[in-house]
Design an enzyme around this catalytic site. Sequence first.
Site, PDB file in Angstrom:
ATOM      1  N   LYS A  22      26.738   7.977  27.197  1.00 41.15           N
ATOM      2  CA  LYS A  22      28.192   7.866  27.038  1.00 41.15           C
ATOM      3  C   LYS A  22      28.879   9.218  27.211  1.00 41.15           C
ATOM      4  O   LYS A  22      29.859   9.342  27.966  1.00 41.15           O
ATOM      5  CB  LYS A  22      28.509   7.296  25.656  1.00 41.15           C
ATOM      6  CG  LYS A  22      29.959   7.448  25.212  1.00 41.15           C
ATOM      7  CD  LYS A  22      30.134   6.988  23.780  1.00 41.15           C
ATOM      8  CE  LYS A  22      31.534   7.255  23.268  1.00 41.15           C
ATOM      9  NZ  LYS A  22      31.741   8.663  22.863  1.00 41.15           N
ATOM     10  N   ASN A  23      28.397  10.246  26.524  1.00 37.86           N
ATOM     11  CA  ASN A  23      29.082  11.534  26.552  1.00 37.86           C
ATOM     12  C   ASN A  23      29.048  12.174  27.936  1.00 37.86           C
ATOM     13  O   ASN A  23      29.991  12.855  28.335  1.00 37.86           O
ATOM     14  CB  ASN A  23      28.469  12.472  25.512  1.00 37.86           C
ATOM     15  CG  ASN A  23      28.776  12.024  24.086  1.00 37.86           C
ATOM     16  OD1 ASN A  23      29.714  11.267  23.859  1.00 37.86           O
ATOM     17  ND2 ASN A  23      27.982  12.485  23.133  1.00 37.86           N
ATOM     18  N   ARG A  97      39.401   9.487  23.131  1.00 36.01           N
ATOM     19  CA  ARG A  97      39.291  10.940  22.999  1.00 36.01           C
ATOM     20  C   ARG A  97      38.830  11.598  24.296  1.00 36.01           C
ATOM     21  O   ARG A  97      39.235  12.703  24.632  1.00 36.01           O
ATOM     22  CB  ARG A  97      38.343  11.303  21.857  1.00 36.01           C
ATOM     23  CG  ARG A  97      38.315  12.806  21.647  1.00 36.01           C
ATOM     24  CD  ARG A  97      37.796  13.236  20.314  1.00 36.01           C
ATOM     25  NE  ARG A  97      38.023  14.667  20.175  1.00 36.01           N
ATOM     26  CZ  ARG A  97      39.133  15.212  19.720  1.00 36.01           C
ATOM     27  NH1 ARG A  97      40.117  14.468  19.333  1.00 36.01           N
ATOM     28  NH2 ARG A  97      39.256  16.526  19.646  1.00 36.01           N
ATOM     29  N   ASP A 121      36.787   8.823  17.099  1.00 37.21           N
ATOM     30  CA  ASP A 121      36.167   8.661  15.790  1.00 37.21           C
ATOM     31  C   ASP A 121      36.971   9.329  14.687  1.00 37.21           C
ATOM     32  O   ASP A 121      37.557  10.398  14.885  1.00 37.21           O
ATOM     33  CB  ASP A 121      34.756   9.283  15.783  1.00 37.21           C
ATOM     34  CG  ASP A 121      33.766   8.426  16.523  1.00 37.21           C
ATOM     35  OD1 ASP A 121      34.009   7.218  16.645  1.00 37.21           O
ATOM     36  OD2 ASP A 121      32.750   8.970  16.980  1.00 37.21           O
ATOM     37  N   ASP A 320      25.332  13.900  16.405  1.00 36.17           N
ATOM     38  CA  ASP A 320      25.454  12.454  16.587  1.00 36.17           C
ATOM     39  C   ASP A 320      24.260  11.684  16.028  1.00 36.17           C
ATOM     40  O   ASP A 320      24.323  10.463  15.887  1.00 36.17           O
ATOM     41  CB  ASP A 320      25.637  12.110  18.066  1.00 36.17           C
ATOM     42  CG  ASP A 320      27.032  12.439  18.568  1.00 36.17           C
ATOM     43  OD1 ASP A 320      27.926  12.627  17.729  1.00 36.17           O
ATOM     44  OD2 ASP A 320      27.231  12.502  19.796  1.00 36.17           O
ATOM     45  N   MET A 342      28.968  20.512  11.437  1.00 37.49           N
ATOM     46  CA  MET A 342      29.977  20.574  12.501  1.00 37.49           C
ATOM     47  C   MET A 342      31.181  19.663  12.277  1.00 37.49           C
ATOM     48  O   MET A 342      32.224  19.849  12.897  1.00 37.49           O
ATOM     49  CB  MET A 342      29.315  20.270  13.843  1.00 37.49           C
ATOM     50  CG  MET A 342      28.266  21.316  14.223  1.00 37.49           C
ATOM     51  SD  MET A 342      27.295  20.921  15.686  1.00 37.49           S
ATOM     52  CE  MET A 342      28.513  21.084  16.982  1.00 37.49           C
TER      53      MET A 342
END
Length: 439
Positions: A22-23, A97, A121, A320, A342
């Site tokens: 996805k990223n 985002r 998120d 993640d 983070m």
Amino acid sequence: MGTFIIEGGHQLKGDIQPQGAKNEALQILCAVLLTDEPVRIDNVPDIIDVNKLIALLNNLGVKVTKNSSDSYTFQADEINLDFLQSEDYKIQGRGLRGSIMLVGPLLARFGKGYIPRPGGDKIGRRRLDTHFEGFIKLGATFRYNREEYFYGVEAEELHGTYMLLNEASVTGTANIVMAAVLAKGVTTIYNAACEPYLQQLCNMLVRMGAKIDGIGSNLLKITGVEKLGGTKHRILPDMIEIGSWIGLAAMTKSEITIKNVAYDELGIIPDTFRKLGITINRVGDDIHIPAHENGYEIQNYIDGSILTISDAPWPGFTPDLLSIVLVVATQARGSVLIHQKMFESRLFFTDKLIDMGAKIILCDPHRASVIGHDFKSSLKATTMTSPDIRAGISLLIAALSAKGTSTIHNIEQIDRGYQNIDSRLKAIGAKIERVGSQF
């Protein structure tokens, strides 16, 4: 709002194929704006966030051809820049985002890029300063409409420069790289992110004609070029999904083979799960997880002190997967401290695990101490709501291991990052039903 009904406590068995990352997909899709030539992208995940971005590109005027279920060809030769000022753009961009990464390519090729404050998120503050400070250093003028929360950058011409990023932001680095490849002169980016996703983007840009040195390091040197051409690109398997399947196998004492994982790109992910006592066997480019019939034991440090697992920029452990590690630890033999450095509110879902019977002490917004049950006591089924993608999949894993029938609401959060997850889980024996719409 969709719902999953899960009957837990069943062992699973079989092979599972990870989706495209996805990223990475969000970065790669934005990069198609850098050329007027066709760009083919394969292994595109069929998930909400990616589909939203494809629709947004189409509304911008990008020609989108679907070659197969996971392959697209894009051609950005007739972009409608007026759409950037429309209400539709503000609404669509606000809901994703990843839309922030449209700004760099638009600025580089058309001299202007606009975006509403993006959503995504609810995991704490995620600043955009790195993106816009980078654009300003390249010569862009920044403006912000406070009433509409609308950001913009404009430049007649971008010029290469040296910059030291204030954080190793993955999306920030990607955005600045995409702007710099068409800038005049040389851009040096220090403290750049170096995740595999970013490496994939840089390698794709090089195939398109960009000049980038230092790929895979935190020091990138980009020599601007006049024009980029088309290319073909294949997205890596999703490392977050691979980690999720590792956790699922351990928690449900299941034998699962994760196929075609691009193992060499997983960094310290396999070894981090091994520290929890999980057996991970590499078979070619597959990962085989045997059924952990006798459970798994957390490895303390050599001096006997409690293990701490924390996140860090790559090549550190990805944030993640911390929620997956946390839920897996609830049934381990031993204790572990989870330190989420983070983001400041990604551990708040632990109250739902505590309701299920997990022994977790939330020390503060960044740290949670987990005392494992060693499967001597099962988690109890409950009704819960998914707050974000990663917490959602962790709660799903907990529900699949729990005794009884659980309900998870707001599963659109899970669908944002996991493709057809219910049908894929059913294929390996999970008892899960979807109630309500998908997409």
